[in-house]
Design an enzyme around this catalytic site. Structure first.
Site, mmCIF file in Angstrom:
data_model
loop_
_atom_site.group_PDB
_atom_site.id
_atom_site.type_symbol
_atom_site.label_atom_id
_atom_site.label_comp_id
_atom_site.label_asym_id
_atom_site.label_seq_id
_atom_site.Cartn_x
_atom_site.Cartn_y
_atom_site.Cartn_z
ATOM 1 N N GLY A 78 0.808 -1.210 0.000
ATOM 2 C CA GLY A 78 0.000 0.000 0.000
ATOM 3 C C GLY A 78 0.843 1.262 0.000
ATOM 4 O O GLY A 78 0.519 2.243 -0.687
ATOM 5 N N THR A 79 1.936 1.255 0.737
ATOM 6 C CA THR A 79 2.777 2.451 0.834
ATOM 7 C C THR A 79 3.345 2.827 -0.527
ATOM 8 O O THR A 79 3.281 3.986 -0.941
ATOM 9 C CB THR A 79 3.910 2.205 1.850
ATOM 10 O OG1 THR A 79 3.321 1.918 3.118
ATOM 11 C CG2 THR A 79 4.814 3.416 1.974
ATOM 12 N N ASN A 167 -8.347 3.580 8.516
ATOM 13 C CA ASN A 167 -7.738 2.467 9.248
ATOM 14 C C ASN A 167 -7.904 2.560 10.762
ATOM 15 O O ASN A 167 -7.787 1.570 11.455
ATOM 16 C CB ASN A 167 -6.251 2.357 8.897
ATOM 17 C CG ASN A 167 -5.546 3.686 8.881
ATOM 18 O OD1 ASN A 167 -5.979 4.630 8.218
ATOM 19 N ND2 ASN A 167 -4.464 3.785 9.625
ATOM 20 N N SER A 215 -3.353 -3.645 -0.517
ATOM 21 C CA SER A 215 -2.226 -4.354 0.086
ATOM 22 C C SER A 215 -2.652 -5.763 0.468
ATOM 23 O O SER A 215 -3.783 -5.979 0.909
ATOM 24 C CB SER A 215 -1.766 -3.581 1.326
ATOM 25 O OG SER A 215 -0.739 -4.286 1.983
ATOM 26 N N HIS A 217 -1.301 -7.900 2.882
ATOM 27 C CA HIS A 217 -1.215 -8.401 4.269
ATOM 28 C C HIS A 217 -2.355 -7.944 5.160
ATOM 29 O O HIS A 217 -2.496 -8.428 6.284
ATOM 30 C CB HIS A 217 0.158 -8.065 4.883
ATOM 31 C CG HIS A 217 0.350 -6.644 5.300
ATOM 32 N ND1 HIS A 217 0.213 -6.233 6.596
ATOM 33 C CD2 HIS A 217 0.674 -5.541 4.596
ATOM 34 C CE1 HIS A 217 0.461 -4.933 6.680
ATOM 35 N NE2 HIS A 217 0.742 -4.490 5.472
ATOM 36 N N THR A 253 12.289 -7.118 -10.183
ATOM 37 C CA THR A 253 11.871 -8.506 -10.405
ATOM 38 C C THR A 253 10.585 -8.790 -9.646
ATOM 39 O O THR A 253 10.465 -8.462 -8.462
ATOM 40 C CB THR A 253 12.995 -9.459 -9.947
ATOM 41 O OG1 THR A 253 14.165 -9.137 -10.692
ATOM 42 C CG2 THR A 253 12.619 -10.916 -10.176
ATOM 43 N N CYS A 356 1.966 2.660 12.623
ATOM 44 C CA CYS A 356 3.129 3.420 12.162
ATOM 45 C C CYS A 356 3.577 4.426 13.211
ATOM 46 O O CYS A 356 4.728 4.816 13.253
ATOM 47 C CB CYS A 356 2.815 4.171 10.884
ATOM 48 S SG CYS A 356 1.807 3.227 9.758
HETATM 49 C C1 LIG Z 1 -1.645 -0.526 6.118
HETATM 50 C C2 LIG Z 1 -2.081 0.661 5.319
HETATM 51 C C3 LIG Z 1 -1.253 1.212 4.317
HETATM 52 C C4 LIG Z 1 0.146 0.704 4.071
HETATM 53 O O1 LIG Z 1 0.142 -0.524 3.391
HETATM 54 P P1 LIG Z 1 1.474 -1.440 3.449
HETATM 55 O O2 LIG Z 1 1.170 -2.549 2.493
HETATM 56 O O3 LIG Z 1 1.612 -1.907 4.850
HETATM 57 O O4 LIG Z 1 2.595 -0.584 2.990
HETATM 58 C C5 LIG Z 1 -1.732 2.271 3.596
HETATM 59 N N1 LIG Z 1 -2.957 2.776 3.817
HETATM 60 C C6 LIG Z 1 -3.791 2.268 4.754
HETATM 61 C C7 LIG Z 1 -5.141 2.853 4.938
HETATM 62 C C8 LIG Z 1 -3.375 1.197 5.535
HETATM 63 O O5 LIG Z 1 -4.187 0.711 6.476
#
Ligand SMILES: *Cc1c(COP(=O)(O)O)cnc(C)c1O
Length: 414
Positions: A78-79, A167, A215, A217, A253, A356
């Protein structure tokens, strides 16, 4: 206690931080970590097997959100996707301007005060580089008003970035009306859908989404893999310079096993979305009921989760207003770090704010944006359930939380 015993007694209620890997995702990944190790760019057959697997994943993931295969790009999470959307939109539009047009402000971006730091800090970088950012306020439940979005539009606005669901407090934002406004004004629309993807329906066509971040995970896939949806015809330049992977749009990759695990988790989450929603909603509502009834001075932060509220904000879409698994409470006079430590000793995993900012004493920017004082924000805890939790675990967690708050109040610690 041995580590294994401790793990067995853990009550994990922090699924918004990360979710346990689904066994089906792990099984799907294993061949690509062992015998199918080929580089997806290679000519020989173990390479083309990896390539074919990625193509199939792209097709499957695209179909989940109403996208076309060629509009899905796999990233490291996501980042990265958020950084890509924000920074490369700015780059692309700035590069398209003639030298004379590049005045003091290089472009304007509209976002909100409650975005994840991946968006907020990307905006801060852009600001240092001459872009102007409007950070829209939200109401007491965390909702962005689409009228505010429209009112903030300027002739030089290049992008609107509003998260699909928050979140920390689970607010589900009115994406469709915001997408319609963006479309009407010819402005690109990005949404950070990391928390929404797999939990609530998303359709990039109906919602007029041009860029979307997700994302793996957060939905039971592996860490370190995610995706970016980019509407056909407005592909952004690569954030990373390197090889021609992902059709020249994302060098590096391919994380073949990660992509396969992500896809498996996503397909399962979408297939079981309705039952998953009902199940986690039941657990979440039970926790809310017990906490509010049995802990004096406890309050719920965020939108009203009762079913009646589902149609209140936007009857047209009959959409959910709060993520089904999210509860966020504040406890008058108590400190969230102290509570988290005591909960951890009893095996309950919760969160003080976004992961974070864990370890820092900064009050949550989201809770401040919904009108809480710094002290109130620092007395707040988030619990996010998953389909791997049981009602019995929720009851145990509630019992423990009740004891912890009683103890802290009795001993005058907070
Ligand atoms: C966890 C999260 C991210 C970051 O995603 P990662 O895959 O951990 O880098 C970005 N935005 C929101 C709303 C999230 O909850």
């Amino acid at each position: 206690m041995k580590e294994t015993e401790r793990n067995n007694s853990i009550i994990y209620l922090d699924h918004a931080a990360t979710a346990p890997l689904r066994p089906e995702a792990l099984n799907a990944m294993l061949p690509y970590l062992t015998e199918k190790y080929g580089n997806a760019s290679a000519i020989y057959s173990i390479g083309s097997a990896a390539r074919d697997a990625i193509s199939e994943c792209r097709r499957q993931i695209a179909s989940l959100i109403g996208a076309k295969s060629q509009e899905i790009y796999f990233t490291s999470g996501g980042t990265e996707s958020d950084n890509w959307a924000l920074k490369m939109t700015a780059e692309k539009l700035d590069a398209g301007k003639k030298a004379g047009e590049k005045h003091a402000c290089r472009g304007h971006i509209i976002t909100t005060q409650i975005e994840h730091h991946a968006v907020l800090n990307s905006c801060r970088t852009l600001e240092k580089n001459g872009f102007e950012i409007t950070r829209l306020p939200v109401n007491a439940q965390g909702f962005v008003n689409p009228e505010d979005v429209e009112a903030a539009i300027r002739p030089d606005t290049v992008l609107i970035s509003v998260m699909a669901a928050n979140n920390e407090i689970g607010t589900v934002e009115p994406l469709r009306p915001i997408g319609e406004i963006a479309r009407r004004h010819g402005i690109w629309f990005h949404t950070d859908a990391v928390q929404a993807f797999g939990h609530i329906p998303i359709d990039v066509e109906k919602m007029h989404i041009d860029f979307l971040s997700a994302s793996a995970h957060k939905i039971g896939g592996p860490k370190g893999v995610g995706l970016m949806y980019m509407r056909r015809g407005i592909e952004l330049p690569s954030l990373m310079d390197g090889g021609g992977q992902e059709r020249g749009h994302r060098a590096g990759t391919e994380n073949v096993a990660g992509i396969v695990g992500f896809t498996k988790a996503a397909v399962l989450a979408f297939q079981n979305m309705e039952s998953g929603r009902e199940y986690t909603e039941k657990l979440r509502n039970h926790l809310i009921e017990r906490v509010l009834n049995e802990i004096p001075g406890s309050h719920l932060n965020g939108p009203d989760p009762c079913p009646g509220s589902r149609t209140a904000e936007n009857a047209m879409e009959n959409r959910l207003l709060r993520l089904p698994n999210n509860a966020n409470f504040r406890f008058d006079g108590l400190n969230n770090e102290t509570m988290l430590v005591m909960l951890d000793l009893k095996g309950v995993c919760a969160s003080g704010a976004s992961a974070c900012s864990a370890g820092s004493l900064e009050p949550s920017h989201v809770l401040k944006a919904v009108g809480l004082s710094g002290e109130q924000a620092l007395s707040s805890l988030r619990f996010t359930a998953g389909t791997d939790n049981t009602l019995e675990q929720i009851d145990r967690a509630a019992d423990i939380l009740i004891k912890v708050t009683e103890h802290l109040r009795k001993t005058g610690r907070g």
